[in-house]
Design an enzyme around this catalytic site. Structure first.
Site, PDB file in Angstrom:
ATOM      1  N   MET A   1     -15.003  -4.756  11.063  1.00 19.81           N
ATOM      2  CA  MET A   1     -15.908  -3.361  10.673  1.00 19.81           C
ATOM      3  C   MET A   1     -16.905  -4.336   9.854  1.00 19.81           C
ATOM      4  O   MET A   1     -16.993  -5.050   9.703  1.00 19.81           O
ATOM      5  CB  MET A   1     -14.651  -2.397  10.321  1.00 19.81           C
ATOM      6  CG  MET A   1     -13.880  -1.418  10.486  1.00 19.81           C
ATOM      7  SD  MET A   1     -13.643  -0.358   9.206  1.00 19.81           S
ATOM      8  CE  MET A   1     -12.385   0.139  10.828  1.00 19.81           C
TER       9      MET A   1
ATOM     10  N   HIS B   1     -13.519  -5.943   7.028  1.00 20.94           N
ATOM     11  CA  HIS B   1     -12.147  -5.984   7.016  1.00 20.94           C
ATOM     12  C   HIS B   1     -11.873  -7.258   7.467  1.00 20.94           C
ATOM     13  O   HIS B   1     -12.493  -8.047   6.310  1.00 20.94           O
ATOM     14  CB  HIS B   1     -11.171  -6.104   8.727  1.00 20.94           C
ATOM     15  CG  HIS B   1     -11.422  -4.567   8.855  1.00 20.94           C
ATOM     16  ND1 HIS B   1     -10.345  -4.296  10.392  1.00 20.94           N
ATOM     17  CD2 HIS B   1     -11.057  -3.965   8.095  1.00 20.94           C
ATOM     18  CE1 HIS B   1      -9.709  -2.763  10.424  1.00 20.94           C
ATOM     19  NE2 HIS B   1     -10.805  -2.435   8.876  1.00 20.94           N
TER      20      HIS B   1
ATOM     21  N   HIS C   1      -4.030  -2.283  -8.076  1.00 22.99           N
ATOM     22  CA  HIS C   1      -5.388  -3.305  -7.698  1.00 22.99           C
ATOM     23  C   HIS C   1      -6.504  -2.357  -7.879  1.00 22.99           C
ATOM     24  O   HIS C   1      -7.393  -2.594  -7.359  1.00 22.99           O
ATOM     25  CB  HIS C   1      -4.844  -4.264  -6.597  1.00 22.99           C
ATOM     26  CG  HIS C   1      -6.154  -5.627  -6.334  1.00 22.99           C
ATOM     27  ND1 HIS C   1      -6.451  -4.486  -5.302  1.00 22.99           N
ATOM     28  CD2 HIS C   1      -6.110  -5.840  -6.590  1.00 22.99           C
ATOM     29  CE1 HIS C   1      -7.577  -5.843  -4.803  1.00 22.99           C
ATOM     30  NE2 HIS C   1      -7.562  -6.916  -5.752  1.00 22.99           N
ATOM     31  N   HIS C   2      -5.692  -1.278  -6.721  1.00 25.66           N
ATOM     32  CA  HIS C   2      -7.260   0.219  -6.588  1.00 25.66           C
ATOM     33  C   HIS C   2      -6.882   0.587  -6.168  1.00 25.66           C
ATOM     34  O   HIS C   2      -5.645   1.044  -5.677  1.00 25.66           O
ATOM     35  CB  HIS C   2      -8.177  -1.309  -5.271  1.00 25.66           C
ATOM     36  CG  HIS C   2      -7.812  -0.844  -4.560  1.00 25.66           C
ATOM     37  ND1 HIS C   2      -7.807  -2.412  -3.430  1.00 25.66           N
ATOM     38  CD2 HIS C   2      -7.498  -0.067  -3.059  1.00 25.66           C
ATOM     39  CE1 HIS C   2      -7.304  -2.112  -2.120  1.00 25.66           C
ATOM     40  NE2 HIS C   2      -7.566  -1.023  -1.588  1.00 25.66           N
TER      41      HIS C   2
ATOM     42  N   HIS D   1      -2.856   0.553  -3.874  1.00 22.43           N
ATOM     43  CA  HIS D   1      -2.805  -1.547  -3.442  1.00 22.43           C
ATOM     44  C   HIS D   1      -1.794  -1.635  -5.042  1.00 22.43           C
ATOM     45  O   HIS D   1      -2.557  -1.218  -5.558  1.00 22.43           O
ATOM     46  CB  HIS D   1      -4.030  -1.713  -3.545  1.00 22.43           C
ATOM     47  CG  HIS D   1      -3.391  -3.489  -2.673  1.00 22.43           C
ATOM     48  ND1 HIS D   1      -4.736  -4.027  -2.547  1.00 22.43           N
ATOM     49  CD2 HIS D   1      -2.356  -3.802  -2.323  1.00 22.43           C
ATOM     50  CE1 HIS D   1      -4.658  -5.460  -3.151  1.00 22.43           C
ATOM     51  NE2 HIS D   1      -3.438  -5.528  -2.833  1.00 22.43           N
TER      52      HIS D   1
ATOM     53  N   TYR E   1       0.821  -1.386  -0.180  1.00 19.32           N
ATOM     54  CA  TYR E   1      -0.521   0.208  -0.487  1.00 19.32           C
ATOM     55  C   TYR E   1       1.182   1.399   0.473  1.00 19.32           C
ATOM     56  O   TYR E   1       1.297   1.589   0.557  1.00 19.32           O
ATOM     57  CB  TYR E   1      -0.881  -0.100   0.869  1.00 19.32           C
ATOM     58  CG  TYR E   1      -1.958  -0.781   1.399  1.00 19.32           C
ATOM     59  CD1 TYR E   1      -3.416   0.008   0.189  1.00 19.32           C
ATOM     60  CD2 TYR E   1      -1.755  -2.633   1.156  1.00 19.32           C
ATOM     61  CE1 TYR E   1      -4.351  -1.530   0.280  1.00 19.32           C
ATOM     62  CE2 TYR E   1      -3.056  -3.151   1.393  1.00 19.32           C
ATOM     63  CZ  TYR E   1      -4.680  -2.965   1.081  1.00 19.32           C
ATOM     64  OH  TYR E   1      -5.479  -3.568   0.561  1.00 19.32           O
TER      65      TYR E   1
ATOM     66  N   HIS F   1     -18.060  -1.900   3.395  1.00 16.38           N
ATOM     67  CA  HIS F   1     -16.635  -2.086   4.120  1.00 16.38           C
ATOM     68  C   HIS F   1     -16.588  -3.182   5.393  1.00 16.38           C
ATOM     69  O   HIS F   1     -17.380  -2.880   5.645  1.00 16.38           O
ATOM     70  CB  HIS F   1     -15.915  -0.922   4.169  1.00 16.38           C
ATOM     71  CG  HIS F   1     -14.355  -1.210   4.935  1.00 16.38           C
ATOM     72  ND1 HIS F   1     -13.517  -1.187   4.097  1.00 16.38           N
ATOM     73  CD2 HIS F   1     -14.102  -0.535   6.187  1.00 16.38           C
ATOM     74  CE1 HIS F   1     -12.612  -0.618   4.801  1.00 16.38           C
ATOM     75  NE2 HIS F   1     -13.086  -1.165   6.091  1.00 16.38           N
TER      76      HIS F   1
END
Length: 620
Positions: free
Chosen positions: A489, A416, A264-265, A335, A232, A414
């Site tokens: 989360m 984890h 990737h993002h 990422h 990241y 979202h």
């Protein structure tokens, strides 16, 4: 999810033998015509397949597709740059090669075949009795072999994957040696992988951009991608001094040529306005050298994931940035996924913002729904399907939303690492009205802001209920809520207009009721466990012996106990009112789950592979 977990058997009309034979030979003739034309044709036009993603890290397999909602089907175009002896392409619940729905191209070294297949729990391949991957053509071009095929969203076949909204795990495997039959393919020995995409893109009209539109690129400064699988990268950028208020009306990715399979993002965050300045930084986000102040750059301006297209705001709204009360500082986060550990690859990818000084009627806002980041919401270890729910209650929306309501047009889900499904439902007067956003094959490794197929109107007194499903089968102790990657989360960031003061509408179980749960566990446990007030909530969860009784009681607690509601303004201050020990919303009527629509089957397709004349395939 495999379709047999959701679909009901279809009653297909019976056909006379003569009709069957006639249809069969007509079909074969049609396929031969298609294949002859296709093999002589040129490369397809890019506009025919607007969505594109590389399947493998080297970019040797490139998938393009389009979605036909009238036909309820996806048309695929697979470019194979280096064809060995065929490949497998398909879909499965989480990207496994077991229990997968597959289209297979294979060769015995002389003849090539295409067929619809499925794999069992051991990875053994079987020819599907119903051929629902429909081959439309195969053509050679200078850049490689193009394979075109079609697949309905849902079929009458219990072995088929149900293509639905949300994330789809695509899998691929390359055949490097000739095989004499489909059954001879050894899945475990394949060079393969997976790619996550949103196949069913929304069919929405693209707003026209104004004449005064300007662009700004927030891009990495020619960084060298680290030679490790996952990185990241954080980079700080800033707006010009005195930059006035503008509206972002669109954004799109800028990906360095050659790095399409590595990026990737990406996300662009705006920093907190309470700080006058932020240090410059360009480096790994998890580096000890990263200044702590960068953690205050959390307001999402743009988010893109591999396979996503440009993001457009509705014509009547834009996302405000610049001007008084808005930070000049932005953080770009990229990422990089580099499983082949390429070295020395340079990158200047990022996001291009389209913005205008001609402000639209409404500022767009972002609101957090779901669960508060707190350890009182926990998941026992060894669970395959544990559900937690967060509530934005009628009391909060009644107080915080304007009389005319708000319009939700996009959503970013979202969790984890343990998250598997996320669904947000709108409820009114105790009756579920519609799904705001749902991802039943959710992956924490593929998060993007998704435009909704239709705008969702939310009025004062409505409830927004967000449910997350988790899998902790690989964990030996409880997983508590929190910010850490091994904590959990459950969030839906909804993008809406007009912007209100309500920035966060979430809940958590009442702490007093949780304390009673700990006391109950202590009373029924053989060994004395310290459930003292001075012991932290995570420590109390970690010390619980997770027998069936303790698991079931916790599930029950989360299903009936009162909640603490966070109905917060942007300053993290709650709206005035009583928000503790609030009753759970009562749902009297739930949405009916739509039964998958099976397409009509006017012509039967035999359970046999289709021969393809591709010439001599490559031998290394």
């Amino acid at each position: 999810r495999m379709q047999n977990s959701r679909s009901k058997p279809c009653s297909c009309p019976s056909l006379k033998l003569r009709e069957v034979a006639s249809m069969y030979f007509t079909l074969v003739a049609a396929f031969l015509v298609i294949l002859v034309v296709a093999l002589q044709g040129s490369a397809p036009r890019r506009s025919d397949f607007p969505y594109k993603v590389p399947l493998d890290p080297q970019g040797l397999l490139e998938l393009s597709w389009n979605v036909s909602y009238p036909e309820q089907a996806v048309h695929f175009q697979l470019l194979i740059r280096e064809l060995h002896f065929g490949l497998l392409f398909g879909m499965s619940d989480r990207g496994e090669f077991e229990n997968a729905d597959l289209a297979v191209l294979w060769s015995d070294g002389h003849n090539s075949y295409f067929g619809d297949a499925w794999s069992d729990a051991k990875g053994q391949l079987h020819m599907d009795s119903q051929q629902d991957y429909q081959l439309l053509g195969a053509r050679r071009a200078p850049e490689g072999l193009y394979l075109l095929f079609r697949r309905a969203f849902s079929t009458c076949d219990p072995k088929d994957y149900l293509i639905e909204d949300g994330t789809v795990h695509l899998i691929y495997g390359i055949l490097e040696k000739p095989v004499h039959s489909l059954q001879a393919i050894n899945v475990s020995a394949l060079h393969g992988g997976l790619q996550r995409v949103q196949l069913l893109k929304p069919n929405i009209s693209i707003p026209e951009l104004p004449r005064d539109v300007k662009t700004m690129e927030i891009t990495a400064p020619d960084v060298v991608i680290p030679s490790q699988e996952t990185t990241y990268w954080c980079y700080m950028a800033e707006l010009p001094e005195g930059f006035p208020k503008h509206h972002i009306i669109m954004y799109e990715p800028v990906v360095t040529a050659g790095n399409e399979a590595l990026v990737h993002h990406m996300e662009v965050f705006q920093c907190a306005a309470e700080f006058d300045s932020f240090p410059r930084y360009s480096g790994p986000c998890d580096s000890k050298m990263k200044p702590d102040r960068l953690n205050y750059c959390r307001h999402v301006l743009a988010a893109w994931a591999m396979g996503a297209q440009a993001f457009y705001y509705p014509e009547e709204a834009g996302l405000a940035f610049g001007g008084p009360g808005s930070s000049r500082y932005l953080r770009l986060e990229i990422h990089y996924h580099n499983p082949l550990v390429f070295k020395g690859r340079r990158d200047s990818s990022g996001i291009r913002l389209y913005y205008t000084a001609t402000l639209r009627p409404y500022d767009a806002g972002i609101m957090e729904l779901g669960l508060v980041y707190t350890p009182v919401m926990a998941i026992p270890p060894g669970e395959d399907n544990f559900i937690l729910t967060g509530y934005c209650t009628d009391k909060c929306t009644q107080l915080a939303l304007p009389a005319a309501g708000i319009r939700i047009f996009a959503s970013q889900l979202h969790t984890h690492l343990a998250g598997r499904k996320v669904v947000t439902v709108l409820s009114r007067d105790g009756r579920e009205q519609q799904v705001v956003n749902a991802d039943r094959h959710y992956s924490p490794h593929f998060q993007e802001i998704r435009m909704l197929k239709e705008v969702v109107a939310v009025f004062p007194g409505d409830e927004l209920i967000t449910t997350c499903t988790y899998n902790t089968e690989d964990r030996s102790r409880a997983t508590v809520g929190g910010f850490g990657i091994l904590e959990e989360m459950c969030v839906n960031y909804v993008h809406y207009y007009p912007q209100t003061q309500l920035e966060l509408c979430k809940s958590a179980v009442d702490p007093g009721y949780l304390h009673r749960y700990f006391n109950l566990v202590n009373r029924f446990n053989d060994e004395e466990i310290c459930m003292c007030p001075q012991v932290s909530v995570p420590q109390q969860f970690y010390s619980i012996p997770w027998n069936t009784f303790n698991r079931d009681v916790l599930k029950s607690l989360y299903g009936f106990a009162p909640i603490s509601v966070h109905c917060n303004k942007s300053s993290a201050v709650r709206f005035p009112g009583e928000w503790e020990k609030q009753p759970l919303p009562i749902i009297t009527a739930r949405l009916r789950e739509r039964a998958p629509r099976c397409p009509p089957s006017p012509e039967p397709r035999p359970a046999a592979p289709i021969p393809l004349h591709l010439g001599q395939l490559r031998r290394d």
